[in-house]
Scaffold this motif. Structure first.
Motif, mmCIF file in Angstrom:
data_model
loop_
_atom_site.group_PDB
_atom_site.id
_atom_site.type_symbol
_atom_site.label_atom_id
_atom_site.label_comp_id
_atom_site.label_asym_id
_atom_site.label_seq_id
_atom_site.Cartn_x
_atom_site.Cartn_y
_atom_site.Cartn_z
ATOM 1 N N PHE A 154 39.082 37.647 32.826
ATOM 2 C CA PHE A 154 39.209 37.293 34.235
ATOM 3 C C PHE A 154 40.575 37.695 34.782
ATOM 4 O O PHE A 154 40.687 38.202 35.893
ATOM 5 N N ILE A 155 41.602 37.490 33.994
ATOM 6 C CA ILE A 155 42.948 37.862 34.422
ATOM 7 C C ILE A 155 43.043 39.375 34.615
ATOM 8 O O ILE A 155 43.575 39.853 35.616
ATOM 9 N N ILE A 156 42.497 40.130 33.686
ATOM 10 C CA ILE A 156 42.516 41.595 33.803
ATOM 11 C C ILE A 156 41.710 42.039 35.023
ATOM 12 O O ILE A 156 42.136 42.924 35.772
ATOM 13 N N LEU A 157 40.558 41.421 35.245
ATOM 14 C CA LEU A 157 39.722 41.756 36.392
ATOM 15 C C LEU A 157 40.457 41.475 37.699
ATOM 16 O O LEU A 157 40.480 42.316 38.613
ATOM 17 N N PHE A 158 41.080 40.309 37.819
ATOM 18 C CA PHE A 158 41.812 39.967 39.043
ATOM 19 C C PHE A 158 43.027 40.866 39.242
ATOM 20 O O PHE A 158 43.376 41.211 40.364
ATOM 21 N N LEU A 159 43.684 41.250 38.164
ATOM 22 C CA LEU A 159 44.811 42.171 38.291
ATOM 23 C C LEU A 159 44.354 43.532 38.804
ATOM 24 O O LEU A 159 45.035 44.157 39.617
ATOM 25 N N CYS A 160 43.221 43.990 38.331
ATOM 26 C CA CYS A 160 42.704 45.277 38.799
ATOM 27 C C CYS A 160 42.372 45.227 40.284
ATOM 28 O O CYS A 160 42.659 46.162 41.024
ATOM 29 N N PHE A 161 41.778 44.124 40.741
ATOM 30 C CA PHE A 161 41.477 43.987 42.165
ATOM 31 C C PHE A 161 42.745 43.853 42.994
ATOM 32 O O PHE A 161 42.824 44.343 44.105
ATOM 33 N N SER A 162 43.748 43.172 42.471
ATOM 34 C CA SER A 162 44.968 42.980 43.249
ATOM 35 C C SER A 162 45.763 44.273 43.383
ATOM 36 O O SER A 162 46.492 44.453 44.350
#
Length: 80
Positions: A5-13
């Motif tokens: 989830f952290i990696i996914l949110f970082l990619c979106f940010s």
């Protein structure tokens, strides 16, 4: 699972755009007026802003003085 989830949110940010890029013109360099301050001064609101900033800074100063006194008392109690 949390790591994904952290990696996914970082990619979106990384794809997020915070501000639109506006070009600087020669007129911007010639500008010597601060319109917001002029409007606030003309309406008398600048004094409210200065007063609120003064109250906040005074509160912070009183808090720091009070904390310093408490720490000094604790240090004195500890040394005795």
């Amino acid at each position: 699972m949390q790591k994904w989830f952290i990696i996914l949110f970082l990619c979106f940010s990384l794809n997020a755009v915070a501000q639109e890029k506006i070009g600087i013109t020669e007129e911007d360099y010639q500008n010597d007026r601060i319109e917001m301050a002029d409007v606030m001064r003309s309406e008398g609101k600048i004094y409210v802003v200065v007063g609120i900033i003064g109250i906040i800074m005074g509160g912070i100063l009183l808090y720091l003085i009070n904390t310093e006194r408490r720490i000094a008392k604790l240090e004195e109690h500890l040394n005795n």
